[in-house]
Design a protein around this motif. Structure first.
Motif, PDB file in Angstrom:
ATOM      1  N   UNK A 154       0.770  -1.016  -0.040  1.00 36.19           N
ATOM      2  CA  UNK A 154       0.032   0.085   0.117  1.00 36.19           C
ATOM      3  C   UNK A 154       0.876   0.937   0.016  1.00 36.19           C
ATOM      4  N   UNK A 155       1.937   1.291   0.438  1.00 39.20           N
ATOM      5  CA  UNK A 155       3.083   2.401   0.561  1.00 39.20           C
ATOM      6  C   UNK A 155       3.883   2.374  -0.626  1.00 39.20           C
ATOM      7  N   UNK A 156       3.729   1.387  -1.620  1.00 37.10           N
ATOM      8  CA  UNK A 156       4.588   1.564  -2.826  1.00 37.10           C
ATOM      9  C   UNK A 156       4.345   2.764  -3.618  1.00 37.10           C
ATOM     10  N   UNK A 157       5.660   3.612  -3.982  1.00 34.96           N
ATOM     11  CA  UNK A 157       5.537   4.661  -4.483  1.00 34.96           C
ATOM     12  C   UNK A 157       5.781   4.710  -6.099  1.00 34.96           C
ATOM     13  N   UNK A 158       4.635   4.683  -7.085  1.00 32.67           N
ATOM     14  CA  UNK A 158       4.743   4.180  -8.363  1.00 32.67           C
ATOM     15  C   UNK A 158       5.766   5.245  -8.970  1.00 32.67           C
ATOM     16  N   UNK A 159       6.347   4.817 -10.397  1.00 34.34           N
ATOM     17  CA  UNK A 159       7.201   5.503 -10.974  1.00 34.34           C
ATOM     18  C   UNK A 159       6.575   6.061 -12.325  1.00 34.34           C
ATOM     19  N   UNK A 160       5.422   5.307 -12.740  1.00 29.12           N
ATOM     20  CA  UNK A 160       4.847   5.513 -14.064  1.00 29.12           C
ATOM     21  C   UNK A 160       4.655   6.923 -14.468  1.00 29.12           C
ATOM     22  N   UNK A 161       4.085   7.822 -13.465  1.00 32.23           N
ATOM     23  CA  UNK A 161       3.542   9.125 -13.832  1.00 32.23           C
ATOM     24  C   UNK A 161       5.044   9.917 -14.161  1.00 32.23           C
ATOM     25  N   UNK A 162       5.943   9.556 -13.236  1.00 31.15           N
ATOM     26  CA  UNK A 162       7.237  10.338 -13.480  1.00 31.15           C
ATOM     27  C   UNK A 162       7.881   9.898 -14.921  1.00 31.15           C
TER      28      UNK A 162
ATOM     29  N   UNK B 217       5.014  -0.401 -13.532  1.00 30.14           N
ATOM     30  CA  UNK B 217       6.351   0.185 -13.573  1.00 30.14           C
ATOM     31  C   UNK B 217       7.443  -0.695 -14.128  1.00 30.14           C
ATOM     32  N   UNK B 218       7.319  -1.931 -13.932  1.00 28.63           N
ATOM     33  CA  UNK B 218       8.415  -2.952 -14.783  1.00 28.63           C
ATOM     34  C   UNK B 218       8.337  -2.554 -16.148  1.00 28.63           C
ATOM     35  N   UNK B 219       7.136  -2.349 -16.727  1.00 28.31           N
ATOM     36  CA  UNK B 219       7.017  -2.271 -18.364  1.00 28.31           C
ATOM     37  C   UNK B 219       7.786  -0.927 -18.742  1.00 28.31           C
ATOM     38  N   UNK B 220       7.617   0.001 -17.799  1.00 31.26           N
ATOM     39  CA  UNK B 220       8.493   1.338 -18.213  1.00 31.26           C
ATOM     40  C   UNK B 220       9.929   0.852 -18.097  1.00 31.26           C
TER      41      UNK B 220
ATOM     42  N   UNK C  26      18.576   6.436 -12.633  1.00 24.37           N
ATOM     43  CA  UNK C  26      18.077   6.911 -11.215  1.00 24.37           C
ATOM     44  C   UNK C  26      16.850   6.521 -10.702  1.00 24.37           C
ATOM     45  N   UNK C  27      15.947   6.631 -11.895  1.00 28.75           N
ATOM     46  CA  UNK C  27      14.397   6.105 -11.632  1.00 28.75           C
ATOM     47  C   UNK C  27      14.579   4.691 -11.307  1.00 28.75           C
ATOM     48  N   UNK C  28      15.414   4.007 -12.331  1.00 30.26           N
ATOM     49  CA  UNK C  28      15.387   2.519 -12.218  1.00 30.26           C
ATOM     50  C   UNK C  28      15.882   1.868 -10.857  1.00 30.26           C
ATOM     51  N   UNK C  29      16.917   2.632 -10.243  1.00 35.31           N
ATOM     52  CA  UNK C  29      17.402   2.178  -9.326  1.00 35.31           C
ATOM     53  C   UNK C  29      16.529   2.452  -8.055  1.00 35.31           C
ATOM     54  N   UNK C  30      15.717   3.329  -8.042  1.00 33.03           N
ATOM     55  CA  UNK C  30      14.716   3.420  -6.805  1.00 33.03           C
ATOM     56  C   UNK C  30      13.932   2.404  -7.081  1.00 33.03           C
ATOM     57  N   UNK C  31      13.277   2.116  -8.490  1.00 33.97           N
ATOM     58  CA  UNK C  31      12.335   1.096  -8.580  1.00 33.97           C
ATOM     59  C   UNK C  31      12.794  -0.230  -7.995  1.00 33.97           C
ATOM     60  N   UNK C  32      13.783  -0.560  -8.351  1.00 33.69           N
ATOM     61  CA  UNK C  32      14.397  -1.746  -7.898  1.00 33.69           C
ATOM     62  C   UNK C  32      14.507  -2.058  -6.567  1.00 33.69           C
ATOM     63  N   UNK C  33      15.052  -0.938  -5.823  1.00 34.05           N
ATOM     64  CA  UNK C  33      15.106  -0.858  -4.407  1.00 34.05           C
ATOM     65  C   UNK C  33      13.912  -1.277  -3.713  1.00 34.05           C
TER      66      UNK C  33
END
Length: 318
Positions: free
Chosen positions: A4-12, A102-105, A201-208
């Protein structure tokens, strides 16, 4: 962090991804370098500087070709594979839909990075007339992942791939950042690296975040099994054996005497970073392990004792 706390990167990604915001970059025909001298120690060694400086540009161009080849392998054969399987819900570790989007981005970005890299390869061949030598067919990560997976239960194969890719994505940013800031290099190539860094940088945050989600749900037994193979992964990932082999291959293609070739081989063989806590990438790796939650697990701290600063060994696992 829970789902529930996951911060998506798709909009960014929609607003800022380089595939959406950057024009094609064109290689300049100027006197700037195509590859940083500091990234190819062979051209800075005493024997090379004294006896064959005329081969500098050939070595740097071939090193750039290897860098491009490494990018294509990394992006399309490893990161793409892992991200795509998550996006298609074919990963053994289930993730919420927001993570899969996000993974598809990431898939789109990484394939685009490979396209741009190949475009620069084509431009460089056209400008210099230097044809690439046969490129390596693997990178360090190509060896590190299967070596670690082979020593763990089969059910953890995907989880180890997830953590290995996350480590790599968190260290490639350091590598690319140094490249992008080198003023001796052609502006278009520095721009290429800056674009890559912007996405990574966005990918690094996603994988973390993904690793953190997984680690919170993993059983103690699975955590301990993964902890035991982390040193195996790092030993293969941080080695410079492949780069050393590439340098030796390069030396064979220089039109120089046999004695000079032997001297260059000796100097190239001596170039290495020890795989210890002093390795230049360990700071990034430990930061990732901390932010993803792995360094809060005692078995991970114990397994990585040789890599941890003395000040952190007593506190990381608390």
């Amino acid at each position: 962090m829970n789902a529930a706390d996951y911060q998506a990167i798709a909009n960014d990604w929609e607003r800022r991804a380089t595939i959406r915001t950057r024009p094609r970059r064109l290689l300049e025909d100027d006197d700037k370098l195509i590859y940083p001298l500091c990234r190819q120690p062979l051209v800075l060694c005493g024997t090379f500087l004294e006896h064959c400086p005329q081969w500098r540009d050939f070595v740097l161009v071939q090193s750039f070709y290897k860098f491009i080849n490494d990018v294509v392998i990394f992006e399309t054969e490893i990161v793409d594979k892992t991200a795509r399987s998550i996006a298609k819900n074919q990963f053994s570790v289930p993730f919420p839909l927001a993570c899969r989007v996000d993974a598809m981005t990431v898939v789109v970005d990484e394939d685009y990075h490979a396209l741009v890299a190949l475009d620069f390869l084509q431009q460089t061949v056209a400008m210099t007339g230097i044809q690439p030598l046969e490129p390596p067919r693997e990178i360090e990560l190509s060896r590190a992942l299967p070596a670690a997976q082979a020593q763990a239960p089969a059910r953890l194969r995907d989880a180890i791939a997830l953590i290995g890719v996350a480590i790599a994505e968190n260290t490639v940013t350091h590598d690319v950042a140094a490249f992008s800031k080198d003023a001796s290099v052609k502006a278009s190539i520095r721009g290429l690296m800056a674009d890559h860094l912007f996405d990574e940088g966005r990918h690094a945050r996603f994988w973390t975040r993904l690793v953190r989600l997984y680690w919170q749900t993993a059983s103690n037994d699975d955590r301990d099994s993964i902890a035991q193979v982390l040193p195996i992964f790092l030993a293969h990932y941080l080695t410079n054996d492949l780069h050393k082999s590439f340098d030796l291959h390069l030396i064979e293609h220089l039109d120089i005497s046999a004695s000079l070739r032997g001297a260059l081989r000796d100097e190239a063989a001596a170039l290495a970073f020890p795989i210890t806590r002093q390795h230049p990438l360990m700071g990034n790796i430990l930061s990732f392990l901390q932010h993803s939650g792995l360094l809060q697990t005692p078995s991970v701290v114990q397994a990585l004792d040789a890599y941890l600063p003395v000040s952190r060994r007593a506190t990381c696992g608390d």
